[in-house]
Design a protein around this motif. Structure first.
Motif, PDB file in Angstrom:
ATOM      1  N   MET A 174      19.416  11.905  64.927  1.00 22.66           N
ATOM      2  CA  MET A 174      18.741  10.642  64.605  1.00 22.66           C
ATOM      3  C   MET A 174      19.796   9.533  64.594  1.00 22.66           C
ATOM      4  O   MET A 174      20.863   9.697  63.986  1.00 22.66           O
ATOM      5  CB  MET A 174      18.046  10.748  63.239  1.00 22.66           C
ATOM      6  CG  MET A 174      16.995  11.841  63.161  1.00 22.66           C
ATOM      7  SD  MET A 174      16.512  12.246  61.446  1.00 22.66           S
ATOM      8  CE  MET A 174      15.591  10.772  60.979  1.00 22.66           C
ATOM      9  N   TRP A 175      19.484   8.425  65.221  1.00 14.28           N
ATOM     10  CA  TRP A 175      20.447   7.324  65.365  1.00 14.28           C
ATOM     11  C   TRP A 175      20.567   6.548  64.045  1.00 14.28           C
ATOM     12  O   TRP A 175      19.559   6.190  63.439  1.00 14.28           O
ATOM     13  CB  TRP A 175      20.001   6.408  66.490  1.00 14.28           C
ATOM     14  CG  TRP A 175      21.031   5.415  66.931  1.00 14.28           C
ATOM     15  CD1 TRP A 175      20.980   4.062  66.780  1.00 14.28           C
ATOM     16  CD2 TRP A 175      22.252   5.697  67.606  1.00 14.28           C
ATOM     17  NE1 TRP A 175      22.100   3.475  67.314  1.00 14.28           N
ATOM     18  CE2 TRP A 175      22.906   4.460  67.838  1.00 14.28           C
ATOM     19  CE3 TRP A 175      22.887   6.866  68.031  1.00 14.28           C
ATOM     20  CZ2 TRP A 175      24.137   4.361  68.475  1.00 14.28           C
ATOM     21  CZ3 TRP A 175      24.110   6.780  68.669  1.00 14.28           C
ATOM     22  CH2 TRP A 175      24.730   5.544  68.885  1.00 14.28           C
ATOM     23  N   PRO A 176      21.795   6.268  63.583  1.00 14.86           N
ATOM     24  CA  PRO A 176      21.991   5.631  62.266  1.00 14.86           C
ATOM     25  C   PRO A 176      21.499   4.191  62.225  1.00 14.86           C
ATOM     26  O   PRO A 176      21.611   3.453  63.206  1.00 14.86           O
ATOM     27  CB  PRO A 176      23.506   5.709  62.068  1.00 14.86           C
ATOM     28  CG  PRO A 176      24.067   5.772  63.457  1.00 14.86           C
ATOM     29  CD  PRO A 176      23.064   6.547  64.265  1.00 14.86           C
ATOM     30  N   TYR A 192      28.734   8.939  65.984  1.00 13.95           N
ATOM     31  CA  TYR A 192      27.506   9.657  66.333  1.00 13.95           C
ATOM     32  C   TYR A 192      27.476   9.976  67.827  1.00 13.95           C
ATOM     33  O   TYR A 192      27.079  11.068  68.246  1.00 13.95           O
ATOM     34  CB  TYR A 192      26.273   8.842  65.931  1.00 13.95           C
ATOM     35  CG  TYR A 192      25.733   9.187  64.574  1.00 13.95           C
ATOM     36  CD1 TYR A 192      24.562   9.906  64.428  1.00 13.95           C
ATOM     37  CD2 TYR A 192      26.398   8.794  63.417  1.00 13.95           C
ATOM     38  CE1 TYR A 192      24.051  10.226  63.178  1.00 13.95           C
ATOM     39  CE2 TYR A 192      25.914   9.097  62.171  1.00 13.95           C
ATOM     40  CZ  TYR A 192      24.738   9.819  62.046  1.00 13.95           C
ATOM     41  OH  TYR A 192      24.260  10.137  60.808  1.00 13.95           O
ATOM     42  N   ASP A 234      16.779   6.426  58.615  1.00 16.57           N
ATOM     43  CA  ASP A 234      18.204   6.614  58.855  1.00 16.57           C
ATOM     44  C   ASP A 234      18.415   7.845  59.707  1.00 16.57           C
ATOM     45  O   ASP A 234      17.555   8.159  60.535  1.00 16.57           O
ATOM     46  CB  ASP A 234      18.994   6.650  57.546  1.00 16.57           C
ATOM     47  CG  ASP A 234      20.469   6.295  57.739  1.00 16.57           C
ATOM     48  OD1 ASP A 234      20.796   5.616  58.725  1.00 16.57           O
ATOM     49  OD2 ASP A 234      21.303   6.718  56.916  1.00 16.57           O
ATOM     50  N   SER A 235      19.475   8.600  59.487  1.00 22.54           N
ATOM     51  CA  SER A 235      20.001   9.431  60.571  1.00 22.54           C
ATOM     52  C   SER A 235      20.408  10.848  60.182  1.00 22.54           C
ATOM     53  O   SER A 235      21.258  11.430  60.836  1.00 22.54           O
ATOM     54  CB  SER A 235      21.221   8.716  61.151  1.00 22.54           C
ATOM     55  OG  SER A 235      22.117   8.348  60.107  1.00 22.54           O
TER      56      SER A 235
END
Length: 490
Positions: A174-176, A192, A234-235
């Motif tokens: 998951m992208w921050p 990431y 969030d991530s």
């Protein structure tokens, strides 16, 4: 007619139930006395969800009450006039009791039955388990039955959570985006991306990206990474994502635990709580929902029926205040196809996750565990780590094997930027044919790498700098979630 009253005052003929049922139980006076609590209930004692009544031509011919007892439900009362049983009132009320029990999240409905009614309950699917003393008649024992409500749960169906070293179909990330977690988001993007590209050298990677951040993600990720537009907060894919399951025939599924941002430490978290379901839809596999608040980082499994977790995490009042420890254990076993849960003390003072096991100890093979050592000089957490090591060394897995514990250092000499900084080498990712582990640029890096190379012979070990992930309180394992390949267990 089956109805659900808001309170009992609406039914002035309730006394008819006992009068017409006189003699049904074989002891008139005792039966009337047993009915007295029902007859004297006040409107505020019950709500429409607690009780159902069967009524025929203005006369009550049956009443059922279900109460909650931990994670089970109990058939507190089921009274039916004898002449109404053949007409289906008893069956209708019992079916309502089962539905009410499911609505309470119960695993089973427990019944203390009159001996004459036991065959009816067995015909409806309950199983005789023993007997219990009667409250109404001293010295008398009543049949004790249980109607299981979890026959459709993963373990019953033959699913299990596979070990992380079993073959993967892909990795989820998951992208921050939560600014309060990441002091320098641009640097975190770079870390990431490095982790995603390192894993993509071994297996496909899907990156879930909030639609608002899609252009940013495209600038940092190459075409080897599949981007999926999903609303997220969030991530942390390990915790917000599903725990994937595997069946012996190759079918796959996933568990969607409740997610509340590690006890409400961040808000909002509703999009992250919905992410597991979204990932399972995208994967095209069956979803099993659990009411337990839990995160994937709090679980490590051996794929053979054993899990490690910590007392400081899931039993924490900030997650599951109404669950007893044995209830949490049972839920983990039923949802993940486990036979044994080993509870470690954990780390109650850890700020972000309250002591996730994936920063303490993880399985690296059947009967083998990698755990943080307590022997490093100057380690402020030595006492906490020793308590976890002691618990591991005293434990046996589901097959009765004592655990072989391999001790790992932490990156104590790393430049820990802030209280949340994750300096754990235990927090690594197992990929198809490889290991992706953290690099902190300190002397402990080589020590930890040698241990992982010995623990996973034949896998290529790749180190990735993650300081700007670690600053958020987690490591490589925390930001990844493996999806197993559809295979039969070897």
């Amino acid at each position: 007619m089956l109805i659900r009253p808001p309170h009992l005052d609406e039914f002035p003929h309730l006394s008819t139930l006992c009068l017409r049922s006189k003699g049904y139980w074989g002891y008139d006076e005792v039966f009337l006395e047993a009915c007295r609590p029902v007859l004297t209930l006040r409107p505020e004692d019950l709500t429409s969800s607690d009780i159902a009544v069967a009524e025929d031509s203005g006369s009550v011919i049956g009443l059922v009450q279900v109460t909650r007892d931990g994670r089970d439900a109990e058939l507190a009362k089921l009274f039916v006039a004898p002449e109404a049983i053949g007409g289906g009132a008893g069956k209708a009320l019992y079916l309502w009791a089962l539905e009410r029990s499911k609505a309470l999240g119960a695993r089973s409905l427990r019944i203390e039955a009159d001996p004459g009614a036991a065959p009816f309950y067995q015909h409806m699917g309950a199983v005789l388990e023993g007997s219990a003393p009667s409250e109404a008649v001293p010295g008398r024992h009543l049949p004790l039955l249980r109607h299981r409500l979890d026959r459709d749960r993963p373990k019953t169906q033959g699913f299990r959570m596979p070990a992380e070293w079993e073959p993967h179909l892909r990795c989820w990330m998951m992208w921050p985006r939560r600014e309060e977690v990441w002091p320098d988001l641009e640097k975190t993007y770079l870390d990431y991306a490095r982790v995603a590209h390192a894993i993509a050298a071994f297996e496909p990677v899907v990156m879930a990206v909030h639609p608002e951040d899609m252009e940013i993600a495209k600038r940092h990720l190459d075409s080897s990474i599949t981007l999926l537009a999903v609303p997220i907060d969030d991530s942390w894919a390990r915790d917000a994502g599903p725990c994937f399951l595997l069946h012996g025939d190759g079918r796959r599924a996933g568990v969607d635990f409740n997610f509340n941002a590690w006890g409400g430490k961040y808000a909002p978290f509703d999009s992250d709580n919905a992410f597991a379901a979204a990932a399972l839809r995208e994967a095209g596999v069956e979803r099993f929902a659990s009411k337990l608040t839990a995160e994937g980082g709090g679980i490590s499994v051996d794929g053979e029926g054993t899990a490690l977790t910590t007392l400081s995490c899931f039993p924490n009042a900030n997650r599951n205040p109404d669950w007893r420890l044995e209830e949490i254990t049972s839920e983990l076993e039923e949802m993940l196809g486990l036979d044994k849960v080993i509870w470690l003390p954990g780390d109650a003072d850890e700020l972000e996750t309250d002591g996730h096991v994936d920063g303490i100890a993880v399985f690296c093979g059947p009967g083998r565990v990698l755990a943080e050592t307590a022997s490093q000089a100057g380690d402020d957490l030595a006492e906490v780590k020793q308590a976890n090591l002691d618990a591991l060394k005293a434990a046996q897995d589901a097959k009765g094997r004592p655990l072989e514990v391999l001790e790992m250092p932490a990156a104590l000499s790393a430049d820990c930027r802030g209280e949340r900084f994750c300096n754990s080498y235990v927090n690594f990712y197992i990929a198809n044919g490889g290991i992706v582990m953290p690099r902190y640029g300190v002397a402990e890096d080589d020590w930890a790498r040698e241990i992982l190379e010995d623990a996973f012979p034949g896998r290529e070990v790749v180190m990735v700098a993650i300081d700007d992930v670690a600053v958020g309180g987690g490591g490589i394992h925390c930001i990844t979630q493996q999806e197993p390949a559809p295979h039969s267990k070897v």
